[in-house]
Structures are given as structure tokens and as C-alpha cells.
Design an enzyme around this catalytic site. Structure first.
Site, PDB file in Angstrom:
ATOM      1  N   ASP A 213       0.863  -1.201   0.000  1.00  0.00           N
ATOM      2  CA  ASP A 213       0.000   0.000   0.000  1.00  0.00           C
ATOM      3  C   ASP A 213       0.891   1.240   0.000  1.00  0.00           C
ATOM      4  O   ASP A 213       2.098   1.148   0.181  1.00  0.00           O
ATOM      5  CB  ASP A 213      -0.877   0.009   1.259  1.00  0.00           C
ATOM      6  CG  ASP A 213      -0.024  -0.087   2.528  1.00  0.00           C
ATOM      7  OD1 ASP A 213       0.252  -1.236   2.939  1.00  0.00           O
ATOM      8  OD2 ASP A 213       0.403   0.949   3.066  1.00  0.00           O
ATOM      9  N   ASP A 215       0.681   3.675   2.231  1.00  0.00           N
ATOM     10  CA  ASP A 215       0.491   4.304   3.539  1.00  0.00           C
ATOM     11  C   ASP A 215      -0.562   5.410   3.387  1.00  0.00           C
ATOM     12  O   ASP A 215      -1.383   5.352   2.474  1.00  0.00           O
ATOM     13  CB  ASP A 215       1.825   4.790   4.119  1.00  0.00           C
ATOM     14  CG  ASP A 215       1.792   4.813   5.636  1.00  0.00           C
ATOM     15  OD1 ASP A 215       1.265   3.863   6.232  1.00  0.00           O
ATOM     16  OD2 ASP A 215       2.261   5.787   6.233  1.00  0.00           O
TER      17      ASP A 215
HETATM   18  N1  ADE Z   1       1.317   1.220   5.673  1.00  0.00           N
HETATM   19  C1  ADE Z   1       1.840   0.354   6.525  1.00  0.00           C
HETATM   20  N2  ADE Z   1       2.310   0.774   7.717  1.00  0.00           N
HETATM   21  C2  ADE Z   1       2.859  -0.114   8.582  1.00  0.00           C
HETATM   22  N3  ADE Z   1       2.955  -1.424   8.356  1.00  0.00           N
HETATM   23  C3  ADE Z   1       2.501  -1.867   7.191  1.00  0.00           C
HETATM   24  N4  ADE Z   1       2.483  -3.107   6.674  1.00  0.00           N
HETATM   25  C4  ADE Z   1       1.913  -3.041   5.468  1.00  0.00           C
HETATM   26  N5  ADE Z   1       1.554  -1.764   5.165  1.00  0.00           N
HETATM   27  C5  ADE Z   1       1.917  -1.015   6.230  1.00  0.00           C
END
Ligand code: ADE
Ligand SMILES: CSC[C@H]1O[C@H](OP(=O)(O)O)[C@H](O)[C@@H]1O
Length: 295
Positions: A213, A215
């Protein structure tokens, strides 16, 4: 255990979405006891094309354990007791850079450790040691992973900084933007203190971060959700398995201990004088530090 490094054995720590390794022969899930308490799960022992491999699902099968409650010391100590000399972590991460979209694999080489609720060292009162973390991942194992990815047709970016947050909640937008300003590439919750403990235990450690992703900093991805992460994870996990299969023979084929110094990390690290060492602490460190404590 001899010097612990003469026979190379690859250990895999599987993160979110990677709870098993398929295609192993002589497969057996077996508990490995550690003086540091229970590891995340039993270990999967098996062989890939005749080469021994050890696997641990970081969060346990079925994903039972959150990042802050992982018994990192038991996981690493038990890996060492299982004979593992090199650890490859595969982890789900968020991307902090536009050019690292979901689906990208990053062979991480640096970390910023922002965790605060974890036991970060095997050493304690009664036996103090300070190891170098300037280069927290093993360059040689990184080379093998890079070559394996190329062979398996997996595009993997070499090098990147992984910001380790405490979690379990995802970041605020202000935090996410701050980490971007710091120049971090990816964000996750698990690779520290794992990498620190692997170094103290004199094991090579490399990490493949699989981007799931963007974030929450990204204008098109306002919030991170587990649903969205899992979708990408399932696709990533298959490629992670192919990568593991390509790395295994390269590790078991290596002919000498780590030239980067991972296997001798404790040579000049212990500072506590012999006469004031706590025998109970020393006893617990038989696997982690036996090589230097018994010489
Ligand atoms: N955006 C994110 N922040 C922290 N851990 C994650 N693991 C997968 N995506 C994450
Ligand atoms: C399921 S998303 C959050 C979770 O996934 C990552 O774990 P791992 O490194 O074990 O793949 C991240 O660090 C969080 O723990």
C-alpha cells in the site's frame, strides 16, 4: 553447534500472508525451545531440492500475534538453536515513495527504529555487549537475494530504508509525511528489533519488503486498510515463495563464513569483565554467544 556457521542453513521468517512454505520435502513442524520463552510458533523444517531449510511464521500460523507482542528474542534464539546461519525476512510494508508502488519488492539495507515497547537486546545486566549496527543487513546475503530475484524473474529494488513503527495502528498523516522527509522508503512494524537480535546472534540478516500500500500520505490512498493490504499480499506471497526457492540453493552453496563480519559480530562486543558476569545471563546466551563466551 561448533562455531555455528560451518554449515550454511537458510532460515526464513515469513511475515503477513506468508504462513507456510510449499514444495518442501521431509516436512515437519517442530517446537524449538528457547530460554527466552516461546517462539511465535513451531518451526517448519524441510528440504528444498535436498537443501535444509527452516521456516517460522512471524505472527504464528493464522496470524495470532501483533507486532509489539512478538517474542523476537525467542524467535532469533530458536532459529540459532535450529542451526540457522542466515535469515531472510519477508515482510509486508507500506510505501513512502511514489516510485515504489504496491507490488514492488525492496531488498532493504537500512532501518530507522522508532519502536519503543520491545526488548531489543539479548544482553542485559550481568553481561553487556555493544555490536555495530552501521550496516544492519548482510550485503552478501543481499547479493544472493538480488541474484535469486533476477533468476526468478522478480523485479526487486536493491537498497532502501525501512522505518519501523511500533503499531499496531497505522501512522497518522503527519507521521507518514515526516518519515518521507527523512528519506525513508518503506514502513512496517516488525524488522526491528529482529535485525538487531540477528546481529547479536551472529547471523546474517536480509529483508525483502513487499509493498502492499501507499500508507496514508498518498493523495489517492487516504487510509490504509487491512482488506486492501491482504489483496496485494496474496499476489506478493506467491512471488515471495518463488524467491525463497531461488535463494535457498545459493545460501547452502556458499563456501565460507560471512565476509561482511555477521558471523563474527561479537568478536569485540562484550565489555563485562569475566569476574562480574552473571552466570544465569551467560547461561541463557549459550546459543547466541557461546562461540565467544566459551573460548
Ligand atoms: N502502511 C503500513 N504501515 C505499517 N505497516 C505496514 N504493513 C503493510 N503496510 C503497512
Ligand atoms: C497486515 S499489515 C500490518 C502488518 O504487516 C507487516 O508485518 P510483517 O512484517 O510481519 O509482514 C507489518 O509490519 C505489520 O505487522
Amino acid at each position: 553447534m561448533a562455531d555455528g556457521h560451518s554449515t550454511p542453513v537458510l532460515g526464513i521468517i515469513g511475515g503477513s500472508g506468508v504462513y507456510d512454505i510449499d514444495g518442501l520435502t521431509n516436512k515437519e513442524w517442530r517446537r524449538v525451545d528457547s530460554p527466552f520463552g516461546p517462539a511465535s510458533d513451531e518451526f517448519l523444517f524441510g528440504e528444498l531440492d535436498g537443501q535444509k531449510l527452516v521456516f517460522l511464521p512471524r505472527h504464528g500460523r493464522g496470524h495470532r500475534i501483533p507486532p509489539s507482542e512478538l517474542n523476537f528474542r525467542a524467535n532469533i534464539d530458536a532459529m540459532k538453536r535450529a542451526g540457522v546461519t542466515e535469515i531472510l525476512s519477508v515482510s509486508a510494508v507500506g510505501s513512502l515513495k511514489e516510485e515504489l508502488p504496491p507490488g514492488t519488492f525492496v531488498i532493504v539495507d537500512q532501518f530507522i527504529d522508532r519502536t519503543f515497547a520491545r526488548t531489543k537486546s539479548f544482553f542485559e545486566t550481568g553481561l553487556v555487549a555493544h555490536v555495530s549496527m552501521a550496516h544492519p543487513t548482510c550485503g552478501r546475503l543481499g547479493d544472493l537475494v538480488e541474484a535469486a530475484a533476477r533468476e526468478a524473474g522478480i523485479v526487486a529494488v536493491r537498497g532502501g530504508t525501512y522505518l519501523v513503527m511500533e503499531g499496531p495502528q497505522f501512522s497518522t498523516q503527519a507521521e507518514s509525511n515526516l518519515y518521507r522527509q527523512w528519506g525513508c522508503d518503506v514502513i512496517g512494524m516488525t524488522n526491528m528489533p529482529e535485525a538487531k537480535l540477528a546481529r547479536e546472534a551472529e547471523m546474517c540478516y536480509a529483508s525483502v519488503a513487499m509493498v502492499t500500500d501507499y500508507d496514508c500520505w498518498h493523495p489517492d490512498h487516504d487510509a490504509v486498510t487491512v482488506d486492501a493490504i491482504i489483496k496485494v499480499l496474496l499476489a506478493n506471497a506467491d512471488r515471495a515463495r518463488s524467491l525463497v526457492k531461488a535463494v535457498a540453493p545459493k545460501v547452502t552453496g556458499r563456501k565460507s563464513p560471512c565476509a561482511k563480519g555477521c558471523h563474527t559480530a561479537l568478536d569485540n562486543a562484550i565489555i563485562t569483565h569475566g569476574e562480574v558476569r552473571d552466570p544465569a545471563v551467560v547461561g541463557r546466551l549459550d546459543a547466541v554467544a557461546g562461540r565467544v563466551l566459551n573460548r
